[in-house]
Design an enzyme around this catalytic site. Structure first.
Site, PDB file in Angstrom:
ATOM      1  N   GLY A  19       0.776  -1.097   0.042  1.00 22.93           N
ATOM      2  CA  GLY A  19       0.116  -0.154  -0.144  1.00 22.93           C
ATOM      3  C   GLY A  19       0.797   1.141   0.024  1.00 22.93           C
ATOM      4  N   GLY A  34       0.576  -5.320   0.729  1.00 22.58           N
ATOM      5  CA  GLY A  34      -0.424  -5.290   0.044  1.00 22.58           C
ATOM      6  C   GLY A  34      -0.243  -6.009  -1.376  1.00 22.58           C
ATOM      7  N   GLU A  85       5.703  -5.022   7.848  1.00 25.34           N
ATOM      8  CA  GLU A  85       4.917  -3.918   8.775  1.00 25.34           C
ATOM      9  C   GLU A  85       5.299  -3.491  10.120  1.00 25.34           C
ATOM     10  OE1 GLU A  85       2.656  -5.420   5.263  1.00 25.34           O
ATOM     11  OE2 GLU A  85       3.659  -6.394   6.751  1.00 25.34           O
ATOM     12  N   ASP A 135      -1.193  -6.790   7.341  1.00 30.50           N
ATOM     13  CA  ASP A 135      -2.465  -6.783   6.869  1.00 30.50           C
ATOM     14  C   ASP A 135      -2.824  -7.406   5.635  1.00 30.50           C
ATOM     15  OD1 ASP A 135      -1.383  -4.590   5.773  1.00 30.50           O
ATOM     16  OD2 ASP A 135      -3.168  -3.609   5.629  1.00 30.50           O
TER      17      ASP A 135
END
Length: 405
Positions: free
Chosen positions: A101, A150, A173, A181
């Protein structure tokens, strides 16, 4: 045809979704005018029986933003409903498949107080991940280059994942004060042994061969052969997974494990990362370092001590919970956690981590809390709870698109 697909899913690795024949709609509806402005960020190639989506933000390693998530949803839904299209492909422009992301974009939105825009980003991307994971047609992701966060989320749930000698996989992360995530708590938790805990907590990189070994990738090919692979796929007129697999294998390569790499340390990895708490994992690694003098143990310890203490505890619990949840349950929980992570109600570690690694690049984040001992159980529990009773959950079309375990 349906029985072939179900059989294939049962053979293809870390999950096996079920297939249905009716159409569905997602709750996220992008602004059509805005989407048209960003068409160049996801290009489309192909005609006849296949389509290829090309992530096209090479200047930021194809990092995902809200408009890309919305456009990918629209494209994949239209291709799924088009009876003339048998399968789809995704790849990236430049030296990355997708670095994850757009965390700098999120950082800027948070600093401007635009939390609702951040939530819209997570809804768009997570909804697309669920679409990929329950897709009715074969889909191929060509993971040539950087594949992180992501980027793994939009590819790992699919049927075929082609790694190369240029592939670099990671879920880093914890090093930016966030949590694993984009479906990572599902696909990492379903890896053999305690690979998932190791990858989630350390953010360590895997190469293409290691992705094959642990099941994150289904095929391996030298990057130089990708034009031949893509040419072969472009000539296919099929929706049969076995035909697509045969085409991928035509230019694939057999791989030999690197006796200096992670594959030779699986026993130590499982021994250390099987413990119930982060503190116990670190104690086990310290004991192994003293006993074996293995540089891998000391470098792993160093990675853990660089990470956000709160993120370490949150990620360990997330992986452990994901092992017993379906993909949709993981995504709904991760959405709740992401909203907490950007809200600043528990900690500002996410903004601090992005500042230190991506914005100012001093690589000296000031984590809060600064130590594992100061991370309370209540703080971890709060990370898994809605930020308020009125906060809506992520809505996924689970009644019409069944999740998998």
């Amino acid at each position: 045809m349906q029985s072939l697909k179900v059989l294939w899913r049962r053979r293809s690795g870390i999950r096996c979704p079920l297939f249905f024949t009716h159409h569905r709609a997602f709750s996220f509806v992008p602004n059509p005018a805005a989407a048209n402005d960003f068409d160049s960020e996801v290009l489309v190639e192909g005609e006849g029986c296949s389509r290829t989506a090309i992530l096209n933000r090479p200047h930021v390693l194809n990092a995902l933003n809200t408009s890309m998530g919305a456009r990918l949803q629209n494209l994949y839904k239209s291709w799924e409903e088009n009876p003339d299209i048998g399968f789809v492909v995704m790849k990236g422009s430049g030296r990355a498949f997708c670095a994850g992301g757009d965390i700098v974009g999120l950082y800027n939105l948070i600093n401007k107080g635009r939390i609702e825009d951040c939530k819209e980003f997570f809804r768009a991307v997570y909804s697309f991940i669920y679409l990929v994971g329950t897709y009715l047609k074969p889909n191929v992701a060509i993971l040539d280059g950087i594949t992180m966060g992501g980027g793994a989320g939009v590819s790992i749930p699919g049927m075929f994942r082609v790694a190369t000698d240029r592939t670099v996989f990671a879920t880093p992360e914890t090093l930016i004060g966030f949590h694993t995530d984009a479906g990572a708590s599902f696909h990492l938790s379903h890896l053999p042994g305690y690979w998932g805990e190791y990858l989630a907590l350390t953010g360590e990189k895997l190469n293409g061969q290691e992705m094959i070994a642990c099941g994150l990738a289904t095929h391996y090919a030298p990057s130089a052969k990708l034009p031949l692979i893509e040419e072969g796929l472009g000539k296919l007129v099929t929706d049969d997974p076995s035909v697509i697999e045969a085409s991928l294998e035509q230019y694939g390569s057999l791989i030999s494990p690197d006796n200096r790499g992670l594959l030779q340390r699986i026993e130590t990895l499982d021994k250390c990362f099987s413990h119930g708490t982060v503190e116990e994992i670190i104690d086990a690694l310290e004991s192994e370092t003293v006993r074996t003098q293995d540089p891998w143990c000391s470098s792993t310890l160093k990675r853990l001590k660089e990470a956000s203490p709160l993120s370490l505890k949150v990620c360990l619990r997330s992986i452990r919970e994901g092992r017993f949840q379906t993909l949709d349950q993981c995504l709904v929980r991760e959405y709740r956690m992401s909203v907490q992570g950007i809200s600043g109600q528990i900690s500002n570690d996410f903004c601090e981590g992005v500042r230190a690694r991506m914005v100012e690049k001093d690589y000296a984040p000031k984590w809060n809390p600064p130590s594992l001992e100061e991370v309370s159980s209540d703080m971890v529990d709060q990370y898994f709870s809605p930020i308020s009773e009125l906060e809506p959950e992520l809505e996924l079309p689970t009644t019409s698109r069944e999740a998998f375990t």
